[in-house]
Design a protein around this motif. Structure first.
Motif, PDB file in Angstrom:
ATOM      1  N   VAL A  41       0.854  -1.112   0.098  1.00  0.00           N
ATOM      2  CA  VAL A  41       0.132   0.176   0.061  1.00  0.00           C
ATOM      3  C   VAL A  41       0.747   1.303  -0.075  1.00  0.00           C
ATOM      4  O   VAL A  41       1.776   1.412   0.968  1.00  0.00           O
ATOM      5  CB  VAL A  41      -0.837   0.081   1.187  1.00  0.00           C
ATOM      6  CG1 VAL A  41      -1.783   1.411   1.125  1.00  0.00           C
ATOM      7  CG2 VAL A  41      -1.790  -1.124   1.030  1.00  0.00           C
ATOM      8  N   GLU A  43       0.777   4.614   0.879  1.00  0.00           N
ATOM      9  CA  GLU A  43      -0.041   5.564   1.720  1.00  0.00           C
ATOM     10  C   GLU A  43      -0.272   6.829   1.259  1.00  0.00           C
ATOM     11  O   GLU A  43       0.585   7.525   0.617  1.00  0.00           O
ATOM     12  CB  GLU A  43       0.452   5.547   3.089  1.00  0.00           C
ATOM     13  CG  GLU A  43       0.160   4.338   4.023  1.00  0.00           C
ATOM     14  CD  GLU A  43       0.519   4.400   5.220  1.00  0.00           C
ATOM     15  OE1 GLU A  43      -0.355   4.639   6.090  1.00  0.00           O
ATOM     16  OE2 GLU A  43       1.891   4.267   5.685  1.00  0.00           O
ATOM     17  N   ARG A  83      -1.628  -1.122  -4.080  1.00  0.00           N
ATOM     18  CA  ARG A  83      -2.905  -0.409  -3.695  1.00  0.00           C
ATOM     19  C   ARG A  83      -2.368   1.062  -3.239  1.00  0.00           C
ATOM     20  O   ARG A  83      -1.174   1.447  -2.710  1.00  0.00           O
ATOM     21  CB  ARG A  83      -3.713  -0.911  -2.674  1.00  0.00           C
ATOM     22  CG  ARG A  83      -4.039  -2.381  -2.682  1.00  0.00           C
ATOM     23  CD  ARG A  83      -5.013  -2.505  -3.789  1.00  0.00           C
ATOM     24  NE  ARG A  83      -6.424  -2.272  -3.150  1.00  0.00           N
ATOM     25  CZ  ARG A  83      -7.484  -2.843  -3.354  1.00  0.00           C
ATOM     26  NH1 ARG A  83      -7.536  -3.791  -4.233  1.00  0.00           N
ATOM     27  NH2 ARG A  83      -8.681  -2.313  -3.037  1.00  0.00           N
ATOM     28  N   TYR A  84      -3.462   2.112  -3.491  1.00  0.00           N
ATOM     29  CA  TYR A  84      -3.088   3.550  -2.860  1.00  0.00           C
ATOM     30  C   TYR A  84      -4.341   3.725  -2.094  1.00  0.00           C
ATOM     31  O   TYR A  84      -5.322   3.465  -2.261  1.00  0.00           O
ATOM     32  CB  TYR A  84      -3.056   4.471  -4.131  1.00  0.00           C
ATOM     33  CG  TYR A  84      -2.098   4.020  -5.242  1.00  0.00           C
ATOM     34  CD1 TYR A  84      -0.835   4.638  -5.243  1.00  0.00           C
ATOM     35  CD2 TYR A  84      -2.615   3.227  -6.195  1.00  0.00           C
ATOM     36  CE1 TYR A  84       0.123   4.262  -6.062  1.00  0.00           C
ATOM     37  CE2 TYR A  84      -1.723   2.908  -7.267  1.00  0.00           C
ATOM     38  CZ  TYR A  84      -0.435   3.233  -7.291  1.00  0.00           C
ATOM     39  OH  TYR A  84       0.588   2.900  -8.125  1.00  0.00           O
ATOM     40  N   GLY A  85      -4.058   4.325  -0.897  1.00  0.00           N
ATOM     41  CA  GLY A  85      -5.039   4.830  -0.106  1.00  0.00           C
ATOM     42  C   GLY A  85      -4.525   5.398   1.255  1.00  0.00           C
ATOM     43  O   GLY A  85      -3.445   5.548   1.554  1.00  0.00           O
ATOM     44  N   GLU A  91      -7.241  -0.741   2.737  1.00  0.00           N
ATOM     45  CA  GLU A  91      -6.810  -1.419   1.526  1.00  0.00           C
ATOM     46  C   GLU A  91      -6.379  -2.890   1.598  1.00  0.00           C
ATOM     47  O   GLU A  91      -6.623  -3.647   0.539  1.00  0.00           O
ATOM     48  CB  GLU A  91      -5.522  -0.513   1.149  1.00  0.00           C
ATOM     49  CG  GLU A  91      -5.899   0.734   0.784  1.00  0.00           C
ATOM     50  CD  GLU A  91      -6.832   0.976  -0.135  1.00  0.00           C
ATOM     51  OE1 GLU A  91      -6.824   0.313  -1.010  1.00  0.00           O
ATOM     52  OE2 GLU A  91      -7.699   1.975  -0.233  1.00  0.00           O
TER      53      GLU A  91
END
Length: 145
Positions: A41, A43, A83-85, A91
């Motif tokens: 991820v 962030e 993933r991006y979040g 995520e």
């Protein structure tokens, strides 16, 4: 291969050192895993500049994925999930749902970026918010520095 709760396991990984240590922890369980989805991820912080340049973070993700793929060249099948979040737990849980994983697995970490995820309230969130079993992979004596 027999059916197992770990047949398709999602594993969050934060850094290259974390990738090596997680692979060590997975060593004993890898025969039960048919598909390993490695989740990294990136962030994003709402309202603040990102911690590092975007391209550097993508390059780090590539190195993380490569470490896992090189460690288990003969199986299981390895999927990459970048993933991006703003919320790592959200995520990881979403990634597990998106790939229809049978479990989420992690290695307890003494510190680092995902410390919140794997200790204290965020590990509790991961367990309670996931509709999938959560498995802790631990290998005594395997410490990566």
């Amino acid at each position: 291969m027999t059916d197992s709760i770990t047949t398709h396991t999602v594993v969050p990984i934060a850094t290259e050192d974390d990738a090596r240590a997680t692979c060590d922890a997975l060593e004993d369980a890898v025969e039960e895993i048919e598909t390993l989805t490695v989740v990294h991820v990136i962030e994003k912080t709402e309202g603040y500049p990102d911690k590092a340049p975007f391209e550097a973070r993508r390059e780090q993700a590539e190195r993380i994925f490569s470490i896992v793929e090189e460690r288990f060249p003969d199986g299981p099948a390895i999927r990459r999930e970048l993933r991006y979040g703003t919320d790592v737990v959200d995520e990881v849980v979403a990634a597990a749902a998106d790939v229809d994983a049978t479990a989420i697995g992690f290695r307890p970490r003494p510190g680092g970026r995902l410390r919140r995820l794997l200790s204290g309230s965020d590990s509790y969130r991961l367990i309670t918010e996931s509709e999938r079993p959560v498995v802790v992979f631990s290998r005594l004596g395997s410490q990566t520095t």
